[in-house]
Design an enzyme around this catalytic site. Structure first.
Site, PDB file in Angstrom:
ATOM      1  N   ASP A  89      40.326  44.131  38.097  1.00 38.76           N
ATOM      2  CA  ASP A  89      39.573  43.050  38.759  1.00 38.76           C
ATOM      3  C   ASP A  89      39.696  43.340  40.225  1.00 38.76           C
ATOM      4  OD1 ASP A  89      39.691  42.258  36.370  1.00 38.76           O
ATOM      5  OD2 ASP A  89      40.900  40.266  36.525  1.00 38.76           O
TER       6      ASP A  89
ATOM      7  N   LYS B 247      35.107  35.800  38.533  1.00 41.41           N
ATOM      8  CA  LYS B 247      36.414  35.963  38.227  1.00 41.41           C
ATOM      9  C   LYS B 247      36.664  34.260  39.054  1.00 41.41           C
ATOM     10  CE  LYS B 247      41.597  37.310  38.165  1.00 41.41           C
ATOM     11  NZ  LYS B 247      42.188  38.356  37.884  1.00 41.41           N
TER      12      LYS B 247
ATOM     13  N   LYS C 207      35.904  34.642  34.038  1.00 35.87           N
ATOM     14  CA  LYS C 207      37.508  34.372  33.716  1.00 35.87           C
ATOM     15  C   LYS C 207      37.842  34.023  35.042  1.00 35.87           C
ATOM     16  CE  LYS C 207      41.443  37.779  34.415  1.00 35.87           C
ATOM     17  NZ  LYS C 207      41.570  38.875  34.358  1.00 35.87           N
TER      18      LYS C 207
END
Length: 233
Positions: A92, A154, A184
């Protein structure tokens, strides 16, 4: 489509990114992950080797350029490569928000691509810090992430004063990627109602630290809170 408890567990990245986390706390966290039956855990890079060694069938996620994103591209790429060596299944990476706010989309894409090339074969998620971006900036960041080969976009780090995940941001991101990338939602997701709301908006993955509490309230009505303040992963 109604989100089942098992679907949530499959989509949850059970997260501990507190900067002061100790080895003992990580061990408790990992035991909890095994007991809950989550598919993945997300931990800080320095704790990744411990997590990867102890997880068995659970996958390990870590962060790059965290939490500001204001790192040089080559530093983020080096972090990603080291994460792969330390056992990460997913990365991430935090977007350089300054570049996004300036509309320097070529530079944004190049940075993400550098990270992408450093972690071949791994899932790459790009953290936008959506609460701190305009609608146009969110859409531009999603397009740059897709062009650079990311697998997910995300919402948030969970550490920015601007806030965490919101239904509005998730809906906007889901529309921008059109199902070609995952979305996400992370930052301040504390209840089953919030999870369901974000799922309905288009989230396909969740970054959550209060996974046990969400599961405990799964069958009970709760108020939900799809927008949260900082430090509430």
């Amino acid at each position: 489509m109604t989100l089942s408890q098992q679907q949530f567990l499959s989509a949850a990245d059970h997260t501990l990114l507190a900067p002061g986390a100790t080895r003992a706390e990580i061990e408790v966290f990992l035991a909890e992950a095994r007991d809950l039956g989550v598919a993945r855990v997300c931990v800080s890079p320095s704790l990744l080797p411990l997590a990867a060694a102890a997880l068995g069938g659970i996958e390990a996620v870590t962060v790059v350029g965290f939490p500001s994103g204001a790192h040089r591209p080559e530093v983020k790429a080096a972090e990603a490569a080291r994460a792969v060596a330390d056992g990460a299944h997913e990365i991430d990476a935090v977007l350089n928000r300054g570049l996004a706010r300036a509309g320097e989309w070529g530079a944004v894409e190049a940075e993400i691509r550098a990270v992408r090339e450093a972690c071949p074969g791994r899932v790459l998620k790009v953290i936008l810090e959506s609460a701190a971006l305009s609608n146009a900036e969110i859409v531009g960041a999603c397009r740059a992430a897709e062009a650079a080969g990311a697998d997910f976009v995300k919402t948030s780090t969970g550490f920015d004063p601007a806030g965490g995940a919101s239904v509005h941001a998730v809906r906007l991101m889901a529309k921008a990627v059109g199902g070609r990338l995952g979305v996400k939602a992370s930052g301040g997701i504390r209840t089953a109602a919030a999870v369901r709301e974000l799922w309905a908006a288009g989230a396909t993955r969740f970054g959550v630290s209060g996974t046990a509490a969400i599961l405990a309230g799964w069958d009970h009505p709760d108020p939900g809170a799809s927008t949260a303040g900082p430090g509430a992963y």
